[in-house]
Design a protein around this motif. Structure first.
Motif, short mmCIF file in Angstrom:
data_model
loop_
_atom_site.label_atom_id
_atom_site.label_comp_id
_atom_site.label_asym_id
_atom_site.label_seq_id
_atom_site.Cartn_x
_atom_site.Cartn_y
_atom_site.Cartn_z
N LYS A 80 -25.04 7.19 -2.95
CA LYS A 80 -25.00 6.49 -4.24
C LYS A 80 -25.70 5.15 -4.15
O LYS A 80 -26.17 4.62 -5.15
N ALA A 81 -25.83 4.61 -2.95
CA ALA A 81 -26.50 3.33 -2.76
C ALA A 81 -27.99 3.42 -3.10
O ALA A 81 -28.64 2.41 -3.36
N VAL A 82 -28.53 4.62 -3.14
CA VAL A 82 -29.93 4.81 -3.48
C VAL A 82 -30.18 4.40 -4.93
O VAL A 82 -31.32 4.16 -5.32
N THR A 83 -29.14 4.27 -5.71
CA THR A 83 -29.27 3.79 -7.08
C THR A 83 -29.97 2.43 -7.11
O THR A 83 -30.72 2.12 -8.04
N VAL A 127 -37.53 -5.65 -1.63
CA VAL A 127 -38.03 -4.57 -0.77
C VAL A 127 -37.21 -4.52 0.52
O VAL A 127 -36.84 -3.43 0.98
N ILE A 128 -36.93 -5.67 1.11
CA ILE A 128 -36.12 -5.70 2.33
C ILE A 128 -34.73 -5.15 2.04
O ILE A 128 -34.19 -4.34 2.82
N GLY A 129 -34.15 -5.53 0.93
CA GLY A 129 -32.83 -5.02 0.55
C GLY A 129 -32.84 -3.51 0.38
O GLY A 129 -31.94 -2.80 0.85
N ALA A 130 -33.87 -2.98 -0.29
CA ALA A 130 -33.99 -1.53 -0.48
C ALA A 130 -34.16 -0.82 0.86
O ALA A 130 -33.59 0.25 1.08
N ALA A 131 -34.94 -1.42 1.76
CA ALA A 131 -35.13 -0.82 3.09
C ALA A 131 -33.82 -0.77 3.86
O ALA A 131 -33.52 0.23 4.53
N ILE A 156 -31.85 2.15 2.54
CA ILE A 156 -32.36 3.44 3.03
C ILE A 156 -31.94 3.67 4.48
O ILE A 156 -31.48 4.75 4.84
N VAL A 157 -32.08 2.65 5.31
CA VAL A 157 -31.70 2.79 6.73
C VAL A 157 -30.19 3.05 6.83
O VAL A 157 -29.75 3.91 7.61
N GLY A 158 -29.41 2.34 6.04
CA GLY A 158 -27.96 2.55 6.07
C GLY A 158 -27.57 3.95 5.65
O GLY A 158 -26.72 4.59 6.29
N TYR A 191 -29.46 6.60 5.86
CA TYR A 191 -29.90 7.49 6.93
C TYR A 191 -28.87 7.53 8.07
O TYR A 191 -28.52 8.60 8.56
N PHE A 192 -28.39 6.36 8.49
CA PHE A 192 -27.42 6.32 9.59
C PHE A 192 -26.11 7.02 9.21
O PHE A 192 -25.54 7.74 10.03
N VAL A 193 -25.67 6.82 8.00
CA VAL A 193 -24.42 7.46 7.58
C VAL A 193 -24.59 8.97 7.53
O VAL A 193 -23.75 9.72 8.04
N VAL A 194 -25.68 9.43 6.95
CA VAL A 194 -25.90 10.88 6.81
C VAL A 194 -26.14 11.52 8.16
O VAL A 194 -25.57 12.56 8.47
N SER A 195 -26.97 10.91 9.01
CA SER A 195 -27.24 11.51 10.31
C SER A 195 -26.01 11.45 11.22
O SER A 195 -25.77 12.37 11.98
N GLY A 196 -25.22 10.41 11.10
CA GLY A 196 -24.00 10.32 11.89
C GLY A 196 -22.97 11.33 11.44
O GLY A 196 -22.22 11.87 12.25
N ASP A 197 -22.95 11.65 10.15
CA ASP A 197 -21.99 12.62 9.63
C ASP A 197 -22.28 14.02 10.12
O ASP A 197 -21.38 14.81 10.31
N GLU A 198 -23.55 14.34 10.36
CA GLU A 198 -23.88 15.66 10.86
C GLU A 198 -23.21 15.90 12.21
O GLU A 198 -22.69 16.97 12.48
N ASP A 199 -23.20 14.89 13.07
CA ASP A 199 -22.54 15.02 14.36
C ASP A 199 -21.04 15.19 14.19
O ASP A 199 -20.43 16.03 14.80
N VAL A 200 -20.45 14.38 13.32
CA VAL A 200 -19.01 14.41 13.11
C VAL A 200 -18.59 15.71 12.45
O VAL A 200 -17.62 16.34 12.86
N SER A 201 -19.32 16.15 11.41
CA SER A 201 -18.91 17.36 10.70
C SER A 201 -19.03 18.59 11.60
O SER A 201 -18.21 19.49 11.53
#
Length: 132
Positions: free
Chosen positions: A73-76, A97-101, A104-106, A108-118
């Protein structure tokens, strides 16, 4: 990410694009006198979008882990930048731009970290079922 999850991930982002448009519509409504026809029409659109979002969000979280859906939802924020540039011709500054970056990085980390956990969670559930 599973094929089914990818489908719901795409649906989630379509929903995010739609909900981000509601802020632009609300901003446009603010230009008209209170309770004028155009004001009511535009805020009616905002309410309709929010209603659609409420129902669609419930469907998405049935199929995606809540942490993944909520983090995305942060992509909003990014869509707000895009709409602001395209529709209201707002400037995109380096800070934005820095804030948007960072967003995006945040995400990515949440989604990629969730794959390991799930994956580990699914293994634990199968282990418990097999032991029962």
């Amino acid at each position: 990410m599973k094929k089914e999850n990818i489908k719901w991930f795409i649906i989630l982002h379509i929903i995010i694009v739609i909900i981000s448009a509601s802020s632009i519509i609300a901003k446009a409504a603010g230009k008209y006198p209170f309770l004028s026809f155009k004001w009511i029409l535009l805020y009616g659109c905002v309410v309709a979008i929010l209603g659609f979002y409420a129902i669609a969000w419930q469907q998405v979280i049935k199929h995606l882990p809540l942490i993944v859906a909520y983090a995305n939802k942060a992509v909003t924020t990014i869509w707000g930048l895009v709409w602001g540039l395209m529709i209201t011709h707002e400037q995109i500054t380096l800070q934005k731009v820095i804030g948007a970056a960072i967003v995006i990085v945040g995400v990515y980390f949440v989604v990629s970290g969730d794959e390991d956990v799930s994956g580990k969670s699914e293994e634990k559930i199968e282990e418990v079922k097999n032991n029962a």
